[in-house]
Design an enzyme around this catalytic site. Structure first.
Site, PDB file in Angstrom:
ATOM      1  N   LYS A 191      43.965  27.203  12.468  1.00 22.34           N
ATOM      2  CA  LYS A 191      44.618  28.291  11.740  1.00 22.34           C
ATOM      3  C   LYS A 191      46.124  28.279  11.973  1.00 22.34           C
ATOM      4  CE  LYS A 191      45.144  32.142  13.561  1.00 22.34           C
ATOM      5  NZ  LYS A 191      46.198  32.881  14.329  1.00 22.34           N
ATOM      6  N   LEU A 233      44.837  39.968  17.448  1.00 23.47           N
ATOM      7  CA  LEU A 233      43.805  39.685  16.443  1.00 23.47           C
ATOM      8  C   LEU A 233      43.863  38.227  15.977  1.00 23.47           C
ATOM      9  CD1 LEU A 233      44.526  43.037  14.631  1.00 23.47           C
ATOM     10  CD2 LEU A 233      42.459  42.536  15.951  1.00 23.47           C
ATOM     11  N   PRO A 234      42.777  37.734  15.362  1.00 23.78           N
ATOM     12  CA  PRO A 234      42.673  36.292  15.106  1.00 23.78           C
ATOM     13  C   PRO A 234      43.440  35.735  13.908  1.00 23.78           C
ATOM     14  CG  PRO A 234      40.645  37.387  14.486  1.00 23.78           C
ATOM     15  CD  PRO A 234      41.487  38.415  15.158  1.00 23.78           C
ATOM     16  N   LYS A 252      56.392  30.998  17.509  1.00 23.31           N
ATOM     17  CA  LYS A 252      55.026  30.704  17.967  1.00 23.31           C
ATOM     18  C   LYS A 252      54.385  29.586  17.162  1.00 23.31           C
ATOM     19  CE  LYS A 252      51.093  30.900  20.016  1.00 23.31           C
ATOM     20  NZ  LYS A 252      50.174  32.035  20.056  1.00 23.31           N
ATOM     21  N   THR A 311      48.879  35.761  16.248  1.00 22.19           N
ATOM     22  CA  THR A 311      49.675  34.691  15.650  1.00 22.19           C
ATOM     23  C   THR A 311      49.345  34.658  14.163  1.00 22.19           C
ATOM     24  OG1 THR A 311      49.663  33.390  17.681  1.00 22.19           O
ATOM     25  CG2 THR A 311      50.207  32.230  15.654  1.00 22.19           C
TER      26      THR A 311
END
Length: 331
Positions: A278, A97-98, A203, A128
């Site tokens: 983001k 998911l974003p 990450k 992430t």
């Protein structure tokens, strides 16, 4: 004649036994295939899900965009109406998911995973997000008898398609082998980074460096072109010299220097600028929280934020090269 008849009968019995045995073995193997759920079928999630199907596993999928689900139905996936419904049908759920809000909604929303999760279900989040969000969800999943690991990925869309992703996993060490078996259906390397949230920590550090290196590669290439260098010659020099990096060697931001990358396709697909911004924002929040100096990370974050405000939000993050050229024209 009697001997011949007995011989033929024996052969027939053996063939019948083999056929029945073969059918039982095939049926038994198929019945043992894991039933996996996949939520989030964007540029990365869709090829990841296809690789699971290609490995012979039964897959149930969900996405808010029905066209994304329909494209996987053609490959044998079953469709679900909500994360809650999907979770009742599977032994493992993978989410891709974003952002933080999307993850929280899918796991804890009105029709979320945790509304119906069964004891023993393995939950793997490859989004992430902020490490603290992963830790919060892990605690709530554990309260319900399920297990949660964060497993963000590196490698980009091409690696997702070819099954060559690297997964950075955070969670209890005793759960890692179970997750590794599933993640290797979609990737070539799975690394246990530590407790829940550590995969996310690895990450965001990786993507901060990636954002910085892409800006640097675009700057260097733009300057070389302004100095009269052929971009193909310059990129070859960089990639055989000390300036070489993933952004120059695998994912060139300059159109015409490399095939099968977003810059060769008007910066369509790939990893969107808004997603890079983001991730850089997550890194800056972590840096502030830990009082860690990240001056280049901060500048990269400002750069990508500016790109979003200038119409580059949906373009691949390597479009920073195009952004530089546009800024020159407008100056």
């Amino acid at each position: 004649m009697t001997i011949i008849f007995r011989y033929i009968s024996a052969i027939h019995r053996r063939r019948t036994l083999y056929t029945c045995s073969h059918q039982w073995i095939s049926s038994n193997v198929n019945s043992n295939l894991k039933r996996i759920g996949f939520i989030g079928l964007g540029n990365m999630g869709r090829p990841m899900a296809r690789n699971i199907i290609a490995k012979g596993h039964k897959l149930v999928v969900y996405d808010t965009h029905h066209t994304s689900m329909s494209s996987l139905k053609e490959f044998g996936a079953s469709l679900s109406k909500s994360p809650q419904e999907l979770t009742t049908q599977v032994e493992c759920v993978i989410t891709m998911l974003p952002n933080n809000a999307s993850v929280m909604e899918v796991y804890e929303g009105e029709n979320g995973i945790l509304k119906s999760v069964q004891k023993g279900t393995l939950l793997i989040d490859s989004s992430t997000i902020d490490p603290s969000v992963s830790q919060t969800i892990a605690a709530r999943a554990e309260d319900q008898g399920a297990v949660f690991l964060d497993a963000p990925v590196s490698g980009g869309v091409n690696a997702a398609k070819s099954g060559q992703l690297t997964f950075m996993v955070g969670g209890k060490s005793e759960l890692f082998p179970r997750a590794e078996e599933i993640l290797l259906m979609m990737g070539s390397r799975v690394v246990h980074c530590g407790s829940v949230g550590s995969g996310q920590a690895a990450k965001i550090c990786n993507n901060m460096l990636l954002g910085i290196s892409m800006v640097g590669t675009a700057e260097a290439m733009n300057l070389g072109i302004k100095l009269g260098l052929d971009p193909k010659i310059l990129i070859n020099i960089l990639n055989s010299s000390s300036g070489r990096c993933w952004s120059s060697e695998v994912y060139s931001p300059v159109p015409g220097t490399m095939t099968n990358v977003p810059s060769a396709n008007e910066y369509k697909g790939g990893f969107g600028t808004k997603l890079m911004a983001k991730d850089l924002g997550l890194a800056q929040e972590a840096a502030t929280r830990t009082s860690t100096p990240t001056p280049l990370g901060s500048l990269a974050y400002q750069m990508y934020s500016s790109m979003i405000n200038n119409g580059y939000a949906e373009k691949d993050f390597s479009s920073v090269f195009q952004f530089f050229q546009e800024q020159e024209r407008n100056s």
